[in-house]
Design a protein around this motif. Sequence first.
Motif, PDB file in Angstrom:
ATOM      1  N   GLY A 118       0.856  -1.169   0.000  1.00 48.93           N
ATOM      2  CA  GLY A 118       0.000   0.000   0.000  1.00 48.93           C
ATOM      3  C   GLY A 118       0.890   1.216   0.000  1.00 48.93           C
ATOM      4  O   GLY A 118       1.454   1.563   1.038  1.00 48.93           O
ATOM      5  N   SER A 162      -4.808  -0.117  -3.757  1.00 47.47           N
ATOM      6  CA  SER A 162      -4.512   0.386  -2.414  1.00 47.47           C
ATOM      7  C   SER A 162      -3.590  -0.553  -1.648  1.00 47.47           C
ATOM      8  O   SER A 162      -3.182  -0.233  -0.534  1.00 47.47           O
ATOM      9  N   GLU A 206      -4.696   2.255   1.553  1.00 52.48           N
ATOM     10  CA  GLU A 206      -4.082   3.562   1.355  1.00 52.48           C
ATOM     11  C   GLU A 206      -4.355   4.410   2.582  1.00 52.48           C
ATOM     12  O   GLU A 206      -5.468   4.834   2.822  1.00 52.48           O
TER      13      GLU A 206
END
Lengths: 421, 368
Positions: free
Chosen positions: B310, B357, B362
């Motif tokens: 991520g 992500s 994220e």
Amino acid sequence: MSDQASPETPKAPSRSSSTLSSWRASYRRYRNEHKWLGWGIPLAVVFLAFSYPWWGLEGPLAFVFNDGLGIDSDTLFNMSVYVMLALGLNVVVGYAGLLDLGYVAFFALGAYTLGWFGSGLFTNLDWHFLDTNASRLPGIHLSFWVVVLLAGAICALAGVLIGWPTLRLRGDYLAIVTLGFGEIIPDVFRNGDDIAGHNLTNGVRGLTLLDRPGFGERIHDASGGILPVRYTSLELRPWYFTVLAMMLITIFVNLRLRDSKMGRAWIAVREDEIAASAMGVPLMRTKLWAYAIGAIFGGFAGAVYGSFINGIFPTSFSFQISVIVLVMVIVGGMGNIWGVIAGAMLISWLNFRGLDKIGAWISDVPGVSNDFSIAKYKFGIFGALLVIMMLFRPEGLIPSTRRKAEFAEGEGQATLYDARA
Amino acid sequence: MATAETASRPSFERRLPISQILLWVAGAVLAALIGYWLIKNAVESPDRFLEVTLIGITNGSIYALVALGYTLVYGIIELINFAHGDNFMLGTFQTNGIVNDGSFQIPLFPTSFVLALPLGTAATASSSSGQKIYTILMCLFFSMLFCMVINVSIERIGYKPLRNQPRLVPLITAIGFSFILQDVGLVWKDAGPQPLPNILPTGNIFHWRGATYGWNDFIVIAVTIPLLIALSYLVRSTRSGKAMRATAQDMDASSMMGINVDRTISFTFALGGALAGAAGAIYALYIGTSKFDLGFRLGLFAFTAAVLGGIGNLSGAVLGGVVLGLIQAYTEGFWDARWTTTVIFSVLIAILVFRPSGLLGEQVPEGQ
């Protein structure tokens, strides 16, 4: 997204006072007064290009071009191939604004298409279609012109297959994904000599003894001996004319594409994805077309290059080639065909001959040691070119007006690539 | 990130498209096959499996250090710093010079001259252990310093003026710097592999059937973990770390709050550079050789690790590094080393396409 200037009236760029721009402006004015220049100059350039073997290679100016600058037949051919590659990448990077760091994948795929359909790789097969080899060789041997078209088709297909899942990604992620494919595809070719027991690419040993272009006896006789039966490695002019003709087709297609509905859609997507999408431009399809068309030219160039070199090795398709082609597009001017051609000629000359020549000139200067090797600085020079261009003239040497306005706008674009379809 | 949002919103009915379901099914089948393959290998030869896993974790921690540099920079200015891998390579060269020539070296780039600062650190495999420890510490310190200075200068020269340009402009600049740094390495040392003597302690910590775990493997972890703890402390608990997180969240707002954004960004690059330098020192000492074009491939692997965990997420980078090291080790140990590049880049592409992500999601704005 801050307010942007309407595309019809690009803002006057802030850094327009350079000499080159003022030359361009005065040339424009002159051209508007003398309309014939619009077709006269391209025609003259094409004539000069086709007659180069008679005035540059040998003849009156050979001492400048062939001896001085080192543009011999080999270099000339390589330069033309790279112009094609750069024009293909220009569709992707320049028109549609998609940063492709793995363009070499299509170059490799085109070359390997020639390897599959025009060499003795599959020895136990015996397929022939209009091939111009002197004797009936084992393997698949299609006519070279068919193979070139096939290379384009296969690359377009690969472009769609690669692009379909990835083109919805944001700009910098897309760059990384294309880079990944640019590494994977040569790697697959490298390891392709043993895929489930089948030898598909001959691995690191590479493919040699490839078919050459040619027209066959009948056309040779019908044309009064002008069109050769088959090209040889001794007579290089037919090769040059062939790649020049392909280059002209590429330029023509590029020009027509730019002014087509698709080309306008590409520019709209490049400038503002969200606005383009709101206006009814289908994002994915538009980007896929750009990617596929860019790939086609990569395939053409790969097939011709492989045949000329008469050897395809997985090691020759490295990331460096992707970057060098990108440097050509950027130095020349993204989105402007003439800029890209100039950039490609300059950079490929530097890459193949120019740096060595410059190195030799430097070595001749008294006081410089003889073991000075400029080849060591190749990476650094291309890297520095990228950095300097980005810092001082991101729109390139001969930019398209539109692209220049975009760069001058700067901040308005900062969030442009955040859109994900 | 999108799924979490939609899940917390009760009123909208979620209808999964068929393609999405097929994708998940395909993913699950693939995961099951890989799991089966790993278990099968583990049962067939447990000692080999253990050995390969340990190699993976050791290599993975080097990847983690490099990946942190990518993730720190991406977290704050959303730039993929292509030059980072080559910066790491210069760190390995610095270490090489410190061990082989006993001096801290500054390459005067366009020329092949080198400014050397003697440190008395030249060591070979037969040096005394005191000398070896001194050399290793100097390697770490000077390599970190060197890469830090390079990273900050690149930021100042190349990226700072382009902060308001379209995102692809600094990205292309970064590729340019990557090439320049590669050339610095090429002119400084030569094109061939650059070996250095093994000065890490030898001998095994434990030995179980065929599997061994040596002191040199342990040193890699023993250097990495304190660095990670220090970084974590820096980012979580210091003023500069707070400024970093604020800048990552909103550059304009933090500059209005009195944060010196330029300095904070430079600080981030300094941190990333120092980690790359440490990774370079460890790599050179542990692997025992390096090459001028090493940084490109290894940098991309480390970037894959950052994306895997991520990007922008610090603990994600560490996790991604270790997972990537394991993927590489299992590919090389149980399948075929020729396919490592393909496997790792396929992982990169799959992650970017299916879960941009990353594993841990994220969490850019909140730091970690």
